[in-house]
Design an enzyme around this catalytic site. Structure first.
Site, PDB file in Angstrom:
ATOM      1  N   SER A  14       0.791  -1.223   0.000  1.00 24.80           N
ATOM      2  CA  SER A  14       0.000   0.000   0.000  1.00 24.80           C
ATOM      3  C   SER A  14       0.822   1.271   0.000  1.00 24.80           C
ATOM      4  CB  SER A  14      -1.076  -0.002   1.072  1.00 24.80           C
ATOM      5  OG  SER A  14      -0.541   0.045   2.326  1.00 24.80           O
ATOM      6  N   THR A  48      -1.587   5.812  10.589  1.00 17.81           N
ATOM      7  CA  THR A  48      -1.993   4.819   9.616  1.00 17.81           C
ATOM      8  C   THR A  48      -3.295   4.199  10.124  1.00 17.81           C
ATOM      9  OG1 THR A  48      -1.410   2.739   8.509  1.00 17.81           O
ATOM     10  CG2 THR A  48      -0.495   3.056  10.677  1.00 17.81           C
ATOM     11  N   GLY A  49      -4.114   3.703   9.199  1.00 18.56           N
ATOM     12  CA  GLY A  49      -5.393   3.128   9.602  1.00 18.56           C
ATOM     13  C   GLY A  49      -6.494   3.574   8.668  1.00 18.56           C
ATOM     14  N   THR A  79       1.154   6.714   0.534  1.00 17.42           N
ATOM     15  CA  THR A  79       0.239   5.574   0.528  1.00 17.42           C
ATOM     16  C   THR A  79      -0.473   5.439  -0.807  1.00 17.42           C
ATOM     17  OG1 THR A  79      -1.604   4.548   1.743  1.00 17.42           O
ATOM     18  CG2 THR A  79      -1.761   6.905   1.376  1.00 17.42           C
ATOM     19  N   ARG A 129     -11.056   8.850  -4.225  1.00 19.22           N
ATOM     20  CA  ARG A 129     -11.109   8.829  -2.756  1.00 19.22           C
ATOM     21  C   ARG A 129      -9.761   9.301  -2.178  1.00 19.22           C
ATOM     22  NH1 ARG A 129      -8.071   6.222   1.509  1.00 19.22           N
ATOM     23  NH2 ARG A 129      -9.414   6.032   3.303  1.00 19.22           N
ATOM     24  N   THR A 176       0.231   1.913   5.233  1.00 17.52           N
ATOM     25  CA  THR A 176       0.654   3.284   4.887  1.00 17.52           C
ATOM     26  C   THR A 176       1.913   3.639   5.655  1.00 17.52           C
ATOM     27  OG1 THR A 176      -1.494   4.159   4.339  1.00 17.52           O
ATOM     28  CG2 THR A 176       0.068   5.737   5.245  1.00 17.52           C
TER      29      THR A 176
END
Ligand code: SD4
Length: 326
Positions: free
Chosen positions: A47, A209-210, A176, A186, A158
């Site tokens: 990613s 990150t998340g 990312t 998006r 990420t």
């Protein structure tokens, strides 16, 4: 004192390179850019950069940002395609007084004019992941809810970093390809100041990150830097901000997406917090060689960490590089 801290195990090679620069008196901007480029260039990280997993339309759209904690300069790109190192484009944009956050075609035009390296970022391996996911999605469509569909796939990675050089300058940066199978256009938290990253050399730097949609609800990187500015140790600042946002989200919405944060203060002290199982991070300072840690979250929101074993490290690479069964 100098140091760097970054989300996920994948950042360790990058921060090792960055540390070589910082050790010799290198600049926090140069070190963080070079560390993130290392991650962007490695094809097996799914990613970030080359090899990143595509959106719904099988295009790799990337987000990246750079912040200079001395001047508070910020540069960012979102939904950019076909460029090798989004973080470098973001850093270049941070020198602009206006037009410093560019999206999609506008970002690509800027990068093209400035001579950044063009590259098709969609690898054969990413295509295989895409085909596999399409099959899984159609098999599961009947039982999935909309929020489940948007979940970052397991092992989402990420890269976000915070860096301090010997002059006391701090920087933050992210890169990312966002969520796998995201909608075209998006944008997550990673290029959004205060959410995916923040740096202020007087207070500290943080990165996330998340699930971007939830990280943005708390402007959580800024919140951590703010708490460090009030004198909180980075560990306490991360735990406080993550626990509060996690609790608010659960109370108001019944659920909280993945939230994992790293931070460092101007003394080179660092901290992390997460609301998930399996978060790893990489850190190096003048006093600590580049090390990968695995985080465990306690019931009360406190986070402890232990050094990743050699076996874990080997296994990580093996799973990243294993053939994809379609
Ligand atoms: C996003 N925060 O685009 C990113 C995804 C991520 O690890 O962190 N994946 O929402």
């Amino acid at each position: 004192m100098w140091g760097m801290i970054a989300t996920w195990r994948m950042a360790v090679e990058g921060i090792t390179k960055g540390a070589e620069m910082l050790k010799d008196g290198g600049d926090a901007g140069d070190a963080i850019e070079s560390a993130i480029r290392e991650v962007e260039d490695f094809p097996y990280y799914k990613s970030v950069g080359y090899g990143g997993l595509p959106n719904e339309e099988m295009e790799v759209e990337m987000d990246a940002a750079f912040m200079d904690g001395n001047t508070l300069d910020i540069g960012a790109v979102a939904a950019i395609r076909d460029f090798a190192n989004p973080v470098s484009i973001a850093r270049r944009l941070s020198h602009e007084k206006v037009n410093s956050l560019l999206v999609a075609e506008g970002a690509e035009k800027f990068a093209h004019k400035e001579g950044f390296e063009r590259k098709n970022m969609l690898t054969d391996r990413a295509k295989a992941h895409y085909r596999k996911r399409l099959k899984e999605m159609s098999a599961q469509a009947a039982v999935q809810t909309a929020s489940q569909k948007l979940k970052p796939y397991s092992g989402h990675d990420t890269v976000g970093m915070a860096c301090l050089d010997i002059t006391g300058k701090m920087t933050a940066a992210t890169s990312t390809s966002g969520l796998f199978m995201k909608k075209k256009g998006r944008v997550g938290d990673s290029p959004i100041s205060g959410s995916g990253f923040y740096a202020d050399s007087k207070k500290g730097a943080a990165s996330a990150t998340g699930l971007g949609e939830d990280l943005m609800k708390g402007c959580i990187s800024y919140e951590i830097v703010r708490l460090m500015g009030e004198g909180m140790h980075p560990q306490e600042a991360c735990e406080t901000a993550v626990s509060r946002l996690d609790a608010e989200l659960r109370e108001r919405r019944g659920e909280a997406g993945d939230l994992s944060l790293i931070a460092m203060n101007p003394k080179g002290e660092w901290g992390v917090a997460t609301n998930i199982e399996g978060f790893s991070f990489a850190v190096v300072t003048e006093a600590l060689e580049p090390t990968v840690y695995l985080v465990t979250r306690q019931e009360d929101g406190r986070c402890t960490y232990e050094k990743a074993s050699d076996e874990w490290m080997e296994n990580y690479m093996k799973t990243r590089m294993a053939p994809i069964e379609e």
